[in-house]
Motif scaffolding. Structure first.
Motif, PDB file in Angstrom:
ATOM      1  N   GLU A 159       0.841  -1.194   0.000  1.00  0.00           N
ATOM      2  CA  GLU A 159       0.000   0.000   0.000  1.00  0.00           C
ATOM      3  C   GLU A 159       0.872   1.238   0.000  1.00  0.00           C
ATOM      4  O   GLU A 159       1.823   1.331   0.770  1.00  0.00           O
ATOM      5  N   ALA A 160       0.550   2.174  -0.891  1.00  0.00           N
ATOM      6  CA  ALA A 160       1.344   3.398  -0.979  1.00  0.00           C
ATOM      7  C   ALA A 160       0.785   4.451  -0.042  1.00  0.00           C
ATOM      8  O   ALA A 160      -0.321   4.305   0.483  1.00  0.00           O
ATOM      9  N   ILE A 161       1.544   5.528   0.141  1.00  0.00           N
ATOM     10  CA  ILE A 161       1.120   6.589   1.055  1.00  0.00           C
ATOM     11  C   ILE A 161      -0.207   7.197   0.607  1.00  0.00           C
ATOM     12  O   ILE A 161      -1.076   7.495   1.412  1.00  0.00           O
ATOM     13  N   ASP A 162      -0.383   7.339  -0.713  1.00  0.00           N
ATOM     14  CA  ASP A 162      -1.616   7.949  -1.208  1.00  0.00           C
ATOM     15  C   ASP A 162      -2.786   6.969  -1.202  1.00  0.00           C
ATOM     16  O   ASP A 162      -3.884   7.334  -1.629  1.00  0.00           O
ATOM     17  N   SER A 218      -2.943   4.013  -2.827  1.00  0.00           N
ATOM     18  CA  SER A 218      -2.938   3.048  -3.936  1.00  0.00           C
ATOM     19  C   SER A 218      -2.509   1.684  -3.397  1.00  0.00           C
ATOM     20  O   SER A 218      -1.742   1.602  -2.441  1.00  0.00           O
ATOM     21  N   ILE A 219      -3.021   0.640  -4.028  1.00  0.00           N
ATOM     22  CA  ILE A 219      -2.778  -0.698  -3.484  1.00  0.00           C
ATOM     23  C   ILE A 219      -2.318  -1.655  -4.583  1.00  0.00           C
ATOM     24  O   ILE A 219      -2.791  -1.592  -5.717  1.00  0.00           O
ATOM     25  N   ILE A 220      -1.361  -2.515  -4.220  1.00  0.00           N
ATOM     26  CA  ILE A 220      -0.987  -3.625  -5.103  1.00  0.00           C
ATOM     27  C   ILE A 220      -1.574  -4.890  -4.490  1.00  0.00           C
ATOM     28  O   ILE A 220      -1.410  -5.131  -3.291  1.00  0.00           O
ATOM     29  N   ALA A 241      -2.236  -3.065  -9.693  1.00  0.00           N
ATOM     30  CA  ALA A 241      -2.115  -1.853  -8.898  1.00  0.00           C
ATOM     31  C   ALA A 241      -3.348  -1.002  -9.158  1.00  0.00           C
ATOM     32  O   ALA A 241      -3.709  -0.781 -10.315  1.00  0.00           O
ATOM     33  N   ILE A 242      -4.026  -0.558  -8.094  1.00  0.00           N
ATOM     34  CA  ILE A 242      -5.209   0.283  -8.272  1.00  0.00           C
ATOM     35  C   ILE A 242      -5.149   1.487  -7.342  1.00  0.00           C
ATOM     36  O   ILE A 242      -4.483   1.469  -6.323  1.00  0.00           O
ATOM     37  N   GLY A 243      -5.869   2.530  -7.723  1.00  0.00           N
ATOM     38  CA  GLY A 243      -5.933   3.737  -6.909  1.00  0.00           C
ATOM     39  C   GLY A 243      -6.812   3.536  -5.675  1.00  0.00           C
ATOM     40  O   GLY A 243      -7.563   2.576  -5.581  1.00  0.00           O
ATOM     41  N   LYS A 244      -6.720   4.485  -4.759  1.00  0.00           N
ATOM     42  CA  LYS A 244      -7.392   4.396  -3.469  1.00  0.00           C
ATOM     43  C   LYS A 244      -8.906   4.218  -3.590  1.00  0.00           C
ATOM     44  O   LYS A 244      -9.493   3.367  -2.931  1.00  0.00           O
ATOM     45  N   ASP A 245      -9.531   5.043  -4.466  1.00  0.00           N
ATOM     46  CA  ASP A 245     -10.992   5.008  -4.550  1.00  0.00           C
ATOM     47  C   ASP A 245     -11.507   3.650  -5.011  1.00  0.00           C
ATOM     48  O   ASP A 245     -12.558   3.192  -4.568  1.00  0.00           O
ATOM     49  N   LEU A 246     -10.772   3.015  -5.915  1.00  0.00           N
ATOM     50  CA  LEU A 246     -11.177   1.683  -6.353  1.00  0.00           C
ATOM     51  C   LEU A 246     -11.036   0.695  -5.199  1.00  0.00           C
ATOM     52  O   LEU A 246     -11.913  -0.135  -4.957  1.00  0.00           O
ATOM     53  N   ARG A 298       6.733   2.016   0.293  1.00  0.00           N
ATOM     54  CA  ARG A 298       5.858   3.186   0.418  1.00  0.00           C
ATOM     55  C   ARG A 298       6.631   4.494   0.642  1.00  0.00           C
ATOM     56  O   ARG A 298       6.135   5.565   0.282  1.00  0.00           O
ATOM     57  N   TYR A 322       2.540   3.235 -10.337  1.00  0.00           N
ATOM     58  CA  TYR A 322       2.074   3.064  -8.958  1.00  0.00           C
ATOM     59  C   TYR A 322       2.823   4.010  -8.027  1.00  0.00           C
ATOM     60  O   TYR A 322       2.226   4.691  -7.196  1.00  0.00           O
ATOM     61  N   ASN A 373       1.673   7.584  -8.632  1.00  0.00           N
ATOM     62  CA  ASN A 373       0.233   7.833  -8.666  1.00  0.00           C
ATOM     63  C   ASN A 373      -0.197   8.953  -7.729  1.00  0.00           C
ATOM     64  O   ASN A 373      -1.044   9.763  -8.080  1.00  0.00           O
ATOM     65  N   GLN A 403      -8.902   6.913 -11.958  1.00  0.00           N
ATOM     66  CA  GLN A 403      -8.253   5.982 -11.066  1.00  0.00           C
ATOM     67  C   GLN A 403      -7.228   5.128 -11.778  1.00  0.00           C
ATOM     68  O   GLN A 403      -7.419   4.704 -12.911  1.00  0.00           O
ATOM     69  N   LEU A 404      -6.162   4.885 -11.033  1.00  0.00           N
ATOM     70  CA  LEU A 404      -5.125   3.998 -11.556  1.00  0.00           C
ATOM     71  C   LEU A 404      -5.643   2.563 -11.575  1.00  0.00           C
ATOM     72  O   LEU A 404      -6.331   2.120 -10.656  1.00  0.00           O
ATOM     73  N   LEU A 405      -5.348   1.858 -12.652  1.00  0.00           N
ATOM     74  CA  LEU A 405      -5.654   0.427 -12.722  1.00  0.00           C
ATOM     75  C   LEU A 405      -4.690  -0.163 -13.742  1.00  0.00           C
ATOM     76  O   LEU A 405      -4.801   0.085 -14.932  1.00  0.00           O
ATOM     77  N   ILE A 406      -3.712  -0.884 -13.259  1.00  0.00           N
ATOM     78  CA  ILE A 406      -2.703  -1.408 -14.189  1.00  0.00           C
ATOM     79  C   ILE A 406      -2.205  -2.760 -13.698  1.00  0.00           C
ATOM     80  O   ILE A 406      -2.150  -3.007 -12.488  1.00  0.00           O
ATOM     81  N   LEU A 411       0.759  -5.322 -13.031  1.00  0.00           N
ATOM     82  CA  LEU A 411       2.200  -5.274 -12.845  1.00  0.00           C
ATOM     83  C   LEU A 411       2.766  -6.627 -13.263  1.00  0.00           C
ATOM     84  O   LEU A 411       2.551  -7.621 -12.583  1.00  0.00           O
TER      85      LEU A 411
END
Lengths: 99, 690
Positions: free
Chosen positions: A44-47, A49-51, A60-65, B289, B385, B388, B501-504, B506
């Motif tokens: 999990e990133a600071i913003d 985002s999650i792997i 990898a997806i953004g926080k809202d997802l 992180r 990522y 982002n 939103q990011l969606l990729i 890896l």
């Protein structure tokens, strides 16, 4: 209610429900994020985002997802029902009325 | 009954396209499945690259011959599913549904069967002959897994051929299977059987479709797509099925396909091992992180340091060669009594113009080598990522960072890479700021100017261009997003701005393949050489001509020529930026053809053929004589960083934006930005320093 964000890293959970909106919903489902499948957060990133790992794919997806993916812990019956922890057996799907 | 009609129609369509010598084979598969590697293994470097009609998605075609058979191979874009929500998926589906294609090769990453089979099931449902190429079997074996190659084709109803695209094994067998699988025997049972509820609806829709058109080809596929409420299929549906379609069954259909895949996996995959431990370990560091972002900037810093420092070392060798060449040409031309004007054209025009640019080849090769390494290893996807968080703050998704990163190499492919962004606004913003990422053609300008004026700090001065460009790009996007949101608020007050939103995916880390990296570097170096031989060659001749000629004919003093007159025209405008010299404004105009031409024109203007120490000191003295100092040099670097990119890039921008209005805006914006930024830098530093 627990979301992907609340998961402990490395543990395996079950996707209970997806509150995702289109088009993210469709894209994630196509990649295998369907209800009842196993999911595991890797990072999990600071913003926020999650792997995570789902059906062998690392995504990898953004926080809202991530906030819209509702998960639950695995129960005893889940573990019994899933051989090797991943994948379950459902036979006799060829031909109608198999289910 | 139904089967008989399906049979009839199917055979009928085959009769329309009789078995000619050439089979057309479409290659399809998930991104990172090794599809392009497999395609290249068949076609080699002999490719025809074009675009799919009407869109800028690349279409690669090649020919392969074996055993009296000729195959026309078509590479389709890498996709995960066959909906109509992205350009790539639309193009692929339309191609597969068309009569052109005879057989489809579905390239599947065997080490990630579960997700890859989802596309396979969709392809099978379309009802065209599909051959499954099971790639990356070596990784499967490495992890101690096994795949039941007998059971798998049985369950899927299509041939399954194990191949290795990297080791080039199984290629002949795969094509052999293709040549024998041009017709499919329609089976009684479809491969995937859905729940009773959905199957009942499929039956109802197929019946209605048949009533309307008894010759319909594969109504089951259309029925399933209608149940998914696929917009493209809904629009073209000839009959009213709204009473059957009470809602979209897309989620259910996707889930039930995956349920079937689980069954397949359960039976065919032995010793299942999902995770790549090595990737986990590397990711723990590279996507950390806190350390993830410093590591990324460290890597990029190292890349540019190598480009400048190491590249300059090798550049010295090239300079030696160029020096000898020009002396040899000069003396041989004199020996055969060539006229002084001809000698001037060849030595002062062509060699000075083209040669100065060619000596920068090592710098450029190193940069592309590094970019290829980042891409091929699997790190590039991680950057989206890691970045982002920052990208979200400026109103873009982390995904937009890939085009920006590619922009450090060449802006043309970078602009084309913006296609992967679904949102029109995101694309526009990314296209606007990608040229701010200094492309490799700007390297010669930075090296030349900073080498002349900043001594020991030269590398730092050059490096600062990358940082300033990046920051300016981010700020531009931030401001553009603010403006967009303001406009949205005026149009529809109270609505929350849409965040993309990011969606990729890896991919797993892998050792970069030397062969594919070298191909990538060679393609870019070749491009650079070709540019030197064409654009820069022609520009150099034109420059020499307009500099050396005036209304009175050949002039010894270049300040009397046409070129000087053209340059002087812009002097008043560039004056506040410290660039009010006709030589400078002329080279900036020339730089519109290609950025390297700025350096070529300096070579021609100051009568040097080589950007080595002696050449640099000649230019330095000439510039100093006209009052062009370090501050002017830095302002010029700033101007070059921001101003309108080369013609090739403008062409791609216009094509991708598909709007004259937006293209004009981009050009105007870049010119205005460059002028303003260089004026501000020049004026502020002048106040501080003098």
């Amino acid at each position: 209610m627990m979301t992907l964000k609340d998961c402990r890293r490395g543990n395996v959970y079950i996707v209970e429900k997806s509150m995702l909106k289109q088009p993210g919903k469709r894209r994630l489902e196509s990649l295998g994020l369907t209800e009842g499948t196993l999911i595991s957060k890797l990072n999990e990133a600071i913003d926020g985002s999650i792997i995570f790992l789902v059906r062998g794919s690392r995504l990898a997806i953004g926080k809202d997802l991530a906030d819209d993916i509702i998960v639950r812990d695995m129960t005893e019956s889940d573990i019994r029902g899933k051989k090797n922890g991943w994948g379950k057996r459902r036979r006799n799907r060829h031909g109608k009325g198999g289910i | 009954m139904a089967k008989a009609e399906y049979n009839k129609t199917h055979n009928g369509s085959d009769n329309n396209s009789p078995q000619t010598e050439e089979l057309q084979v479409g290659f399809i598969g998930n991104p990172n499945s090794g599809k392009t590697t497999l395609f290249n293994a068949y076609t080699g470097a002999k490719l025809k690259v074009a675009n799919w009609p009407g869109v800028t998605v690349e279409k690669k075609e090649g020919v392969f011959k074996s055993h009296n058979h000729s195959y026309k191979l078509v590479d389709l874009p890498g996709i995960y599913s066959l909906t109509s929500y992205s350009i790539e998926e639309k193009v692929s589906r339309q191609y597969i549904l068309s009569d052109d294609v005879d057989v489809i090769i579905d390239v599947v990453d065997a080490s990630n069967l579960e997700r890859n089979l989802y596309l396979t099931l969709q392809l099978i449902e379309i009802g065209k002959p599909v051959v499954l190429a099971l790639n990356m079997m070596d990784i499967v074996e490495e992890r101690g897994m096994e795949i039941d190659l007998h059971r798998m084709p049985e369950m899927l109803g299509i041939p399954v051929i194990p191949v290795s695209a990297r080791k080039k094994t199984g290629l002949d067998i795969l094509m052999h299977a293709v040549s024998h699988h041009t017709e499919i025997e329609p089976e009684n049972d479809p491969i995937v059987v859905y729940s009773d509820l959905i199957e009942d609806k499929i039956t109802k829709i197929t019946e209605r479709l048949r009533e309307h058109n008894p010759d319909i080809y594969n109504p089951r596929f259309y029925a399933i797509k209608l149940l998914e409420k696929d917009p493209e299929i809904m629009d073209t549906c000839p009959v009213d099925v709204s009473d059957i379609l009470d809602k979209s069954y897309e989620t259910e259909i996707i889930k039930q396909k995956y349920d079937f895949i689980e069954e397949v996996i359960e039976e065919v995959l032995i010793n299942r091992q999902e995770r790549a431990r090595r990737t986990d370990k590397i990711d723990r560091v590279l996507t950390h992180r806190i350390w993830g972002m410093p590591i990324f900037f460290g890597i990029m810093g190292l890349v540019f340091l190598l480009t400048f420092a190491l590249g300059d070392g090798i550049k010295g060798i090239f300079e030696g060669w160029l020096e000898s060449l020009s002396i040899w040409v000069d003396s041989s031309l004199s020996a055969i009594n060539a006229g002084p004007i001809l000698i001037s054209l060849i030595v002062d025009g062509i060699i000075a113009g083209v040669g100065t640019v060619l000596t920068f080849l090592p710098n450029i090769a190193i940069l592309f080598l590094a970019l290829a390494f980042l891409e091929d290893s699997g790190y590039m996807a991680r950057v989206t990522y890691v970045m982002n968080g920052i990208m979200n703050k400026i109103g873009l998704s982390g995904r937009a960072f890939i085009p920006m990163l590619l922009g450090f190499g060449c802006t043309v492919p970078a602009i084309m890479a913006t296609r992967t962004l679904e949102n029109e606004r995101d694309r526009r913003k990314t296209i606007l700021i990608t040229p701010f990422m200094s492309c490799s053609a700007k390297i010669p300008i930075y090296v030349l100017l900073s080498g002349m004026f900043f001594g020991k700090l030269a590398s730092l001065a050059a490096l600062s261009m990358y940082i300033i460009g990046l920051v300016a790009g981010l700020l531009t996007s931030y401001a553009a997003t603010k403006v967009e949101n303001k406009i949205d608020q005026l149009k529809a007050p109270g609505e929350k701005p849409e965040v993309n939103q990011l969606l990729i995916e890896l991919p797993e880390y892998k050792n970069p393949n030397l062969y594919s990296i070298l191909i990538y570097v060679w393609e870019n170096v070749k491009e650079y050489l070709a540019k030197a031989g064409t654009t820069i060659f022609v520009a150099s001749i034109i420059l020499w001509f307009i500099l050396r000629f005036s209304t009175t004919g050949y002039v010894e003093d270049m300040s009397q020529g046409f070129g000087a007159a053209i340059g002087r025209f812009l002097v008043p405008i560039l004056e506040p930026a410290g660039l009010g010299f006709w030589q400078i404004s002329l080279s900036l105009i020339a730089g519109l053809a290609a950025k390297e031409v700025v350096v070529s024109s300096m070579g021609i203007l100051f009568g040097i053929i080589n950007i080595d120490e002696a050449g640099i000191s000649t230019i330095y003295q000439s510039l100093e004589a006209i009052g062009f100092g370090p501050l002017n040099a830095y302002a010029m670097m700033i101007f070059v960083l921001f101003y309108t990119p080369c013609i090739a890039t403008l062409g791609v921008i216009a094509k991708e934006l598909k709007s004259a209005k937006w293209t004009t805006f981009v050009i105007t914006f870049q010119l205005a930005f460059a002028w303003l930024a260089s004026v501000i830098v020049y004026q502020i530093f002048k106040l501080i320093l003098y």
